[in-house]
Design an enzyme around this catalytic site. Structure first.
Site, PDB file in Angstrom:
ATOM      1  N   HIS A  98       0.851  -1.192   0.000  1.00 20.72           N
ATOM      2  CA  HIS A  98       0.000   0.000   0.000  1.00 20.72           C
ATOM      3  C   HIS A  98       0.883   1.238   0.000  1.00 20.72           C
ATOM      4  O   HIS A  98       1.850   1.313   0.745  1.00 20.72           O
ATOM      5  CB  HIS A  98      -0.900   0.027   1.241  1.00 20.72           C
ATOM      6  CG  HIS A  98      -1.715   1.275   1.315  1.00 20.72           C
ATOM      7  ND1 HIS A  98      -2.898   1.422   0.617  1.00 20.72           N
ATOM      8  CD2 HIS A  98      -1.519   2.445   1.974  1.00 20.72           C
ATOM      9  CE1 HIS A  98      -3.391   2.625   0.849  1.00 20.72           C
ATOM     10  NE2 HIS A  98      -2.580   3.263   1.672  1.00 20.72           N
ATOM     11  N   ASP A 116     -15.399   1.090   6.940  1.00 25.73           N
ATOM     12  CA  ASP A 116     -14.354   2.017   6.494  1.00 25.73           C
ATOM     13  C   ASP A 116     -14.893   2.943   5.413  1.00 25.73           C
ATOM     14  O   ASP A 116     -14.640   4.146   5.433  1.00 25.73           O
ATOM     15  CB  ASP A 116     -13.136   1.250   5.977  1.00 25.73           C
ATOM     16  CG  ASP A 116     -12.156   2.194   5.293  1.00 25.73           C
ATOM     17  OD1 ASP A 116     -11.670   3.101   5.970  1.00 25.73           O
ATOM     18  OD2 ASP A 116     -11.922   2.044   4.079  1.00 25.73           O
ATOM     19  N   ARG A 123     -15.443  11.352   7.130  1.00 35.27           N
ATOM     20  CA  ARG A 123     -14.190  12.062   7.431  1.00 35.27           C
ATOM     21  C   ARG A 123     -13.880  13.066   6.333  1.00 35.27           C
ATOM     22  O   ARG A 123     -13.425  14.177   6.601  1.00 35.27           O
ATOM     23  CB  ARG A 123     -13.034  11.055   7.572  1.00 35.27           C
ATOM     24  CG  ARG A 123     -13.083  10.281   8.886  1.00 35.27           C
ATOM     25  CD  ARG A 123     -12.047   9.172   8.892  1.00 35.27           C
ATOM     26  NE  ARG A 123     -10.696   9.689   8.697  1.00 35.27           N
ATOM     27  CZ  ARG A 123      -9.702   9.010   8.136  1.00 35.27           C
ATOM     28  NH1 ARG A 123      -9.893   7.770   7.728  1.00 35.27           N
ATOM     29  NH2 ARG A 123      -8.520   9.565   8.009  1.00 35.27           N
ATOM     30  N   SER A 165      -8.087   2.990   8.684  1.00 37.37           N
ATOM     31  CA  SER A 165      -8.731   2.939   7.368  1.00 37.37           C
ATOM     32  C   SER A 165      -7.917   2.081   6.397  1.00 37.37           C
ATOM     33  O   SER A 165      -8.437   1.169   5.760  1.00 37.37           O
ATOM     34  CB  SER A 165      -8.894   4.362   6.827  1.00 37.37           C
ATOM     35  OG  SER A 165      -9.407   4.338   5.515  1.00 37.37           O
ATOM     36  N   LYS A 182      -9.140  -2.023   5.354  1.00 36.26           N
ATOM     37  CA  LYS A 182      -9.451  -2.277   3.951  1.00 36.26           C
ATOM     38  C   LYS A 182      -8.494  -3.328   3.396  1.00 36.26           C
ATOM     39  O   LYS A 182      -8.901  -4.269   2.732  1.00 36.26           O
ATOM     40  CB  LYS A 182      -9.246  -0.947   3.229  1.00 36.26           C
ATOM     41  CG  LYS A 182      -9.714  -0.854   1.841  1.00 36.26           C
ATOM     42  CD  LYS A 182      -9.802   0.633   1.425  1.00 36.26           C
ATOM     43  CE  LYS A 182      -8.640   1.470   1.956  1.00 36.26           C
ATOM     44  NZ  LYS A 182      -8.961   2.898   2.014  1.00 36.26           N
TER      45      LYS A 182
END
Lengths: 441, 441
Positions: free
Chosen positions: A88, A167, A174, A189, A193
């Site tokens: 990520h 999420d 948010r 978050s 995920k």
């Protein structure tokens, strides 16, 4: 603990507001209540602001991650023996790494079930880049995603309604309540995920610099450490690299352009920084997966998969499995192309000392490569192709970059801005390395 | 400044979150946007939590007050020459002062257009007490309210949909999002609602102690100071008294019981602390109104209005103007009465050293005198009548108090709790004075 409705969310909010430490069960109840409608949007928003301002410790962040993760389906790949590892990135400009990295790592014997995101604001999104490939469907449902991972070793999809729905709903709040900029909330978050894809391990690319979400190293290191600690507390192998985002990654910004660059990297070419980042992150993935023990071995294995075409072959199979046209691999001209290319000439001769990634990203956004609202359509063809990198010598009048546009006049308002994004100087100061640090705990 | 929709509320929230100072125009835009639906409930809630945790300075609190005040009608009494002064209490136990104070001050030549509240939780509300009078309608619309103030000099109503509607909507959100406990938000709520009645001046009764919202003097003084500073900055004459709420006010807790006690005070009788608080607050109102320059003069004028029956006469006219039965003035037996009175005997002989106001309030609440949810019905008849005050000598077995209940068995579960709320000792320690302090800036 308590399961009363009504008073409970208010007490829960007030406890965090007043500096209290929330228990895992309370956090689970609050998130469940939110998904079931017992906790309202405005209560969640008030709590998110309290969490942002007062903070959440690691245990609270782990509990929030788990609650969000278990709000939906958590995939299991029971018949799959391969280690499952994902990457990520916290988002940068020209960051097409996932597209070359995932198939390359899959070619080295690691399953890569990747849940990717869309671009919003100045940073691009892997899904938008993949969708530049004619036919590529990023919206496979969980069962089909699992089948592609099993068959091909790699699949890249978007977050579905089945995976970590809490999420999605919390992130949407948010986004409009000024509660994005909280490290614990960001960590929960990302991890909820990602972990919904049933991972054994995760490599994080935490970007630092003008083109990144985190502008300074102290904040980026804190984010990286929190991601690693919380991910490990959730039982996964997690490593983070801190990488430089003071210039764009590679030579392209824009969806089809970036996918083309990723294909070049898979084919053994590509700009040196895109290649280096792919190898550095890939080596961490192979080590975490237990394929290699040493970084040098892992890098050699990845280079071999790049040179042999094994990575490209995985990529083509993944594209085909997603309904896309695998011929883009041999013939990148099949990717959508902007009808016009407009050069941006260097105003003076000298050496490129800096390239402002944010300015270029904002131009690409204005050309239609990205979106400022989640419901906007994007143009996969448009973007910026750089002719010069940091350290390149340029002559006055030669192009620094090319704007890929739908119509010639679309480029005009942006030419001076792109030109100004390049600092051309007598010489280049020392620059920070591409990989700034490695965080393992 | 900016009038863009969309991005604006998020930036506004983030500015306060990050410690920024909000301008008056921004605050006005945000509140207007909220009333017009451009700012959502969840955005308001996130901002309220940021405001609670980061704080609002005086200028921001003034701007918020003005924005909420001007969200509805602001009354003008153009044909009325009298000064218009109101009183507000932060809420206590047995606090029936408004009911005797307002007519008494009106009898001394000051117009009192009073917007009062309902009880919620352990503290009572003036509206509930007045509604114990058969027929009394607290829901006059603004035009009728103005007419009663003009004709009688005094009217007490509840907040209508026309007056400070932003306060109503924001308060409803604060109530369920853990954002009640903020001094600037409390101040803006109180002042916007009160100033909507078109006041020249306001006297505040900020209560301190176990029976009050503020348990300690430091917090109460801060609240009083903020109320005074913000009220003055909004162009009104404002004074606050800090008063003791470590014991209940007077000898009654419960709606009809308290209204009866207020009528006694207006008739020249009543418990000494109820009388003293009425005179102390009334003197401040007369001074603020310019009727008297010195406190001694003001107190004498009030005492005269009490002894002459002028205050009682105003009260009767106000009750009649609101559709109530003015005969309750001569015949308090016309007020609703509980069918049963159950004594609570003193467990030992000695002197009453302390009476826990909160415990007694919670018993009154349980008997049906108050509500824990805004939509609950209350029983005007029930409550507690004290036979002993702090300093009273009691003999074992004699009643400390009487519970007024609908059925005898209703009292049983509460007898020991009421008994335990009285501390009976050998002697009484020094107690704090009723009026602890006076805040003028």
């Amino acid at each position: 603990m308590t399961t009363r409705c009504g008073a409970n969310p208010i007490e829960f909010i007030a406890k965090k507001r007043d500096g209290g430490r929330l228990g895992a069960t309370e956090i689970q109840d609050f998130v469940t209540g939110f998904m079931e409608g017992r906790v309202t949007d405005y209560q969640m928003s008030a709590w998110l602001m309290a969490a942002l301002l007062v903070g959440l410790d690691d245990a609270e962040t782990v509990a929030l991650t788990q609650a969000m993760l278990h709000s939906g389906k958590v995939l299991r790949f029971s018949s799959l023996r391969l280690p499952k590892v994902d990457k990520h990135s916290t988002g940068g400009v020209g960051d097409k790494i996932s597209i070359c990295l995932a198939p390359l790592v899959a070619a080295c014997g690691v399953a890569v079930p990747m849940i990717a995101g869309r671009g919003l604001g100045h940073t691009g999104g892997t899904l938008d880049k993949l969708e530049a490939i004619p036919g590529y469907d990023t919206r496979l449902e969980a069962r089909r995603f699992q089948a592609v991972v099993r068959d091909v070793g790699v699949s890249i999809i978007g977050q579905t309604a089945e995976l970590a729905p809490a999420d999605r709903r919390i992130y949407a709040l948010r986004d409009v309540t000024g509660t994005v900029e909280s490290i614990p909330l960001i960590v929960a978050s990302i991890l909820s995920k990602k972990l919904a894809a049933g991972l054994d391990g995760l490599v994080l690319d935490v970007k630092v610099g003008r083109g990144a979400f985190m502008k300074d190293l102290v904040a980026a290191r804190l984010l990286a450490r929190t991601l690693v600690r919380v991910g490990r507390a959730a039982g996964r192998r997690v490593v983070a690299l801190l990488t430089d985002m003071s210039v764009p990654t590679g030579l392209t910004i824009g969806n089809a352009l970036e996918t083309r660059e990723a294909i070049e990297v898979l084919g053994g070419g590509g700009p040196p920084d895109t290649v280096e980042l792919t190898l550095a992150l890939g080596a961490e993935m192979l080590i975490i997966a237990g394929v290699d023990a040493r970084r040098g071995d892992a890098r050699r294995r990845l280079e071999q998969a790049r040179r042999s075409g094994a990575g490209l072959e995985r990529f083509a199979r993944m594209v085909a499995a997603h309904g896309g046209d695998p011929r883009v691999v041999e013939d990148p001209a099949r990717l959508p192309r902007a009808p016009e290319r407009v050069p941006v000439p260097a105003p003076v001769s000298g050496t490129v000392a800096a390239i402002d990634p944010r300015e270029l990203a904002l131009v690409a956004l204005a050309l239609g490569a990205g979106r400022t609202r989640a419901d906007q359509a994007i143009d996969p063809r448009v973007g910026i192709e750089l002719s010069a990198r940091r350290g390149t010598r340029v002559t006055r009048g030669e192009p620094l970059a090319w704007l890929h546009v739908a119509r010639r006049d679309q480029a005009n308002p942006h030419l001076s801005r792109v030109s100004a994004a390049f600092a051309v100087a007598r010489r280049v100061a020392d620059v920070s390395p591409l990989v700034i640090g490695r965080v393992t705990r």
